[in-house]
Design an enzyme around this catalytic site. Structure first.
Site, PDB file in Angstrom:
ATOM      1  CB  SER A 238     -14.776 -11.285 -21.676  1.00 19.83           C
ATOM      2  OG  SER A 238     -15.471 -11.598 -22.842  1.00 19.83           O
TER       3      SER A 238
ATOM      4  CE  LYS B 246     -16.541 -14.925 -22.941  1.00 21.82           C
ATOM      5  NZ  LYS B 246     -17.000 -13.570 -23.198  1.00 21.82           N
TER       6      LYS B 246
ATOM      7  CE1 TYR C 223     -20.895 -14.813 -22.501  1.00 26.00           C
ATOM      8  CE2 TYR C 223     -22.267 -13.438 -23.889  1.00 26.00           C
ATOM      9  CZ  TYR C 223     -21.025 -13.865 -23.499  1.00 26.00           C
ATOM     10  OH  TYR C 223     -19.906 -13.341 -24.090  1.00 26.00           O
TER      11      TYR C 223
ATOM     12  CE1 TYR D  87     -11.958 -12.342 -24.701  1.00 24.04           C
ATOM     13  CE2 TYR D  87     -10.845 -10.280 -25.132  1.00 24.04           C
ATOM     14  CZ  TYR D  87     -11.821 -10.994 -24.496  1.00 24.04           C
ATOM     15  OH  TYR D  87     -12.671 -10.364 -23.646  1.00 24.04           O
TER      16      TYR D  87
ATOM     17  CB  VAL E 163     -15.497  -5.502 -24.874  1.00 24.15           C
ATOM     18  CG1 VAL E 163     -14.794  -6.435 -25.824  1.00 24.15           C
ATOM     19  CG2 VAL E 163     -16.865  -6.016 -24.490  1.00 24.15           C
TER      20      VAL E 163
HETATM   21  N1  GLN Z   1     -20.600  -9.224 -23.606  1.00 25.45           N
HETATM   22  C1  GLN Z   1     -19.542  -9.260 -24.553  1.00 25.45           C
HETATM   23  C2  GLN Z   1     -19.904 -10.117 -25.747  1.00 25.45           C
HETATM   24  O1  GLN Z   1     -20.430 -11.163 -25.571  1.00 25.45           O
HETATM   25  C3  GLN Z   1     -18.305  -9.782 -23.905  1.00 25.45           C
HETATM   26  C4  GLN Z   1     -17.163  -9.887 -24.865  1.00 25.45           C
HETATM   27  C5  GLN Z   1     -15.848  -9.432 -24.301  1.00 25.45           C
HETATM   28  O2  GLN Z   1     -15.751  -8.808 -23.248  1.00 25.45           O
HETATM   29  N2  GLN Z   1     -14.812  -9.683 -25.057  1.00 25.45           N
HETATM   30  O3  GLN Z   1     -19.682  -9.763 -26.872  1.00 25.45           O
END
Ligand code: GLN
Length: 321
Positions: free
Chosen positions: A67, A70, A194, A246, A264
């Site tokens: 993430s 992002k 993505y 988050y 993650v």
């Molecule tokens: N690639 C992961 C997903 O889309 C990224 C989510 C994350 O890092 N929180 O679930």
């Protein structure tokens, strides 16, 4: 910040502190390939604007940014499509829901709440205007991290592409509601972009350099180059502060007080108010999906170096410990 502080010693103490809480977390396994990470890893890196690097623990182990991508994709979308276009498709509000929640798209608003959750990042990906969006993304990441050898982890990419049914569901809802942008022929192409962006590998040191550029309003102080405009950096840092962790963003802001973004894969990058950048890596995650050891390391650094953006710059004893 007090210049007489021994930053290396503070960083090593922070890593030791972070190791104490590793037992509380678990390595992500919903993307099967991520489950292979060494659970005991923990490392951190801090870079000052004069280029001085402080590093400890597993600061040079590569991991997928997940993430954290992002923030880079938001920069690229703002650079190529512009502020008004991007924020006609996605909001700027924090959400109290999980990063991969579908709930709000049905119950609250058809537009994702912000670019730092999966639904928002999928919309932002669709906004990127480029002939080869992934190539442009990779170029931007390499530049902002000052590392030309950064590349994608093919195994993690395939693993998520195969198992990413929840993200697929989100993307199809967004397509159905006409929220996705651009001239894409197939929603699967947006998902593919993505997944690829999430699978780009970095180290804690790469993230520290990136955070340092954000801390210096988009200028890489080691080269003097303005890589991102201050306007875009301000937008991205604000959203990192409000939404970057988050549904733990509020608690994290109270305890740490630094615009940050987690993934993650176990990485977190944090932007310090005095021009320093911080990157940490520890794949064991808490229930919200944030690195449990990494958070502890940054919290320790914030209090012992006096980095909380709403404090007076002096070391403080956190009442939140
Ligand atoms: N690639 C992961 C997903 O889309 C990224 C989510 C994350 O890092 N929180 O679930």
């Amino acid at each position: 910040m007090d210049e007489t502080l021994d930053i290396q010693a503070v960083l090593e103490a922070a890593i030791a502190e972070g190791r104490q809480v590793l037992y509380e977390g678990n390595v992500a396994d919903y993307i099967p390939e991520l489950a292979k990470a060494a659970p005991g890893s923990l490392g951190g890196c801090l870079i000052k604007p004069d280029g001085t690097v402080y590093a400890a623990g597993d600061y040079d182990i590569p991991f997928t940014m997940q993430s954290i991508s992002k923030t880079f994709s938001l920069i690229l979308a703002l650079q190529t499509a512009g502020f008004n276009r991007v924020f006609s498709k996605v909001g700027m509000e924090p959400t109290g829901d999980r990063f991969d929640s579908i709930l709000q798209l049905e119950l609250k608003d058809w537009h994702p709440f912000n670019p730092m959750i999966n639904a928002g990042a999928i919309v932002v990906s669709s906004c990127i205007r480029a002939k080869d969006p992934f190539d442009e993304f990779l170029k931007l990441v390499r530049k902002l991290c000052a590392n030309d050898s950064i590349s994608m982890n093919e195994r993690v990419y395939y693993s998520e592409k195969q198992s990413g049914t929840r993200n697929r569901a989100i993307a199809y809802i967004l397509m159905n509601d006409h929220i996705l942008d651009g001239e894409w022929e197939d929603v699967e192409d947006i998902l593919d972009l993505y997944f690829r962006m999430c699978s780009v590998m970095v180290t804690a040191k790469d993230l520290a350099h990136y955070a340092m550029v954000l801390a210096n309003d988009g200028i890489d102080p080691t080269t003097g180059e303005q890589i991102v405009t201050p306007d875009i950096v301000r937008v991205v840092k604000t959203l990192m502060l409000l939404c970057g962790m988050y549904d733990e963003s509020g608690e994290y802001a109270v305890k740490v007080g630094l615009p940050s973004k987690s993934g993650v894969g176990g990485g977190i990058c944090a932007v310090a108010p005095n021009g320093m950048g911080i990157g940490v890596f520890g794949p064991k995650l808490n229930k919200k999906g944030n690195s449990v050891g990494g958070e502890k390391v940054i919290q320790y650094l914030s209090s012992h170096l006096g980095l909380h953006m709403l404090s007076d710059g002096k070391p403080y004893k956190s009442i939140a410990f």
